[in-house]
Design a protein around this motif. Structure first.
Motif, short mmCIF file in Angstrom:
data_model
loop_
_atom_site.label_atom_id
_atom_site.label_comp_id
_atom_site.label_asym_id
_atom_site.label_seq_id
_atom_site.Cartn_x
_atom_site.Cartn_y
_atom_site.Cartn_z
N LEU A 1 -9.34 1.38 -4.29
CA LEU A 1 -8.32 2.42 -4.11
C LEU A 1 -8.04 3.16 -5.41
N TYR B 1 -9.04 12.68 -8.62
CA TYR B 1 -8.13 13.42 -9.49
C TYR B 1 -8.89 14.06 -10.65
N LEU C 1 0.81 -1.20 0.00
CA LEU C 1 0.00 0.00 0.00
C LEU C 1 0.86 1.27 0.00
N ALA C 2 1.88 1.31 0.82
CA ALA C 2 2.73 2.50 0.91
C ALA C 2 3.39 2.80 -0.44
N SER C 3 3.83 1.77 -1.14
CA SER C 3 4.47 1.96 -2.45
C SER C 3 3.47 2.48 -3.48
N VAL C 4 2.26 1.94 -3.46
CA VAL C 4 1.23 2.37 -4.39
C VAL C 4 0.85 3.83 -4.12
N LEU C 5 0.66 4.17 -2.85
CA LEU C 5 0.29 5.54 -2.51
C LEU C 5 1.40 6.52 -2.88
N TYR C 6 2.65 6.12 -2.66
CA TYR C 6 3.77 6.97 -3.07
C TYR C 6 3.76 7.17 -4.58
N VAL D 1 -8.91 7.17 -6.13
CA VAL D 1 -7.86 8.15 -6.39
C VAL D 1 -8.08 8.81 -7.76
N PHE E 1 -6.27 -3.93 -2.84
CA PHE E 1 -6.82 -2.73 -2.19
C PHE E 1 -8.10 -2.32 -2.91
N LEU F 1 1.33 7.07 -6.60
CA LEU F 1 0.18 7.87 -7.02
C LEU F 1 0.20 9.29 -6.45
N SER F 2 1.24 9.65 -5.73
CA SER F 2 1.29 10.96 -5.08
C SER F 2 1.84 12.07 -5.98
#
Length: 117
Positions: A91, A99, A14-19, A95, A88, A21-22
Motif C-alpha cells: 500500500l 504520488y 486501513l481507513a485511518s491510513v488512507l485518510y 501510494v 497492508f 495519506l489523502s
C-alpha cells in the motif's frame, strides 16, 4: 512530558491510513521521509504554520503511518514501513510511487481568509 500515542501494528486501520495519506501536505511529508530517512519536524519544506505541521504529523502518527521519537527538544519522524507492509502489503509503496510518478503537486501556502476576500 506528554506520552505520544502510536497504535500497535495490529490496531492500524486501513481507513485511518488512507485518510492520513489523502492530504497533499501529508503525502509530501511521507515522500520526504521515504527519500531522506528520519527527519526532525523543522526539516520539512511545507507552506504551513508550525501548528498545522504538528497537526499533520499527529494525524500520520495516530494513523500508524509514522513513528515520532523525541530527541531533546526535537521530534524525529520516521516511516513505519515494516508495520504498514505487514498490515497492508504494498500500500505505502503504491501510494508513494503514484504520488511521485504523477509529479508532486505544488503546495500552496496557507492564506488568511481576510486575504481571499
Amino acid at each position: 512530558m506528554k506520552i505520544l500515542f502510536h497504535p500497535d501494528r495490529k490496531d492500524i486501520q486501513l481507513a485511518s491510513v488512507l485518510y492520513a495519506l489523502s492530504d497533499p501536505i501529508r503525502l509530501s511529508i511521507i515522500s520526504d521521509i521515504k527519500n531522506n530517512g528520519e527527519q526532525a519536524c523543522n526539516c520539512f519544506n511545507v507552506p504551513v504554520a508550525k501548528s498545522t505541521l504538528s497537526h499533520h504529523a499527529r494525524t500520520l502518527r495516530e494513523a500508524g503511518v509514522i513513528y515520532t521519537r523525541v530527541q531533546g527538544t526535537q521530534r524525529m519522524l520516521s516511516l513505519r514501513t515494516e508495520d504498514l507492509n505487514a498490515r497492508f502489503p504494498g500500500l505505502l509503496d503504491s501510494v508513494l510511487n503514484a504520488y511521485e510518478a504523477n509529479g508532486q503537486p505544488a503546495l500552496v501556502a496557507e492564506t488568511d481568509e481576510k486575504d481571499s476576500n
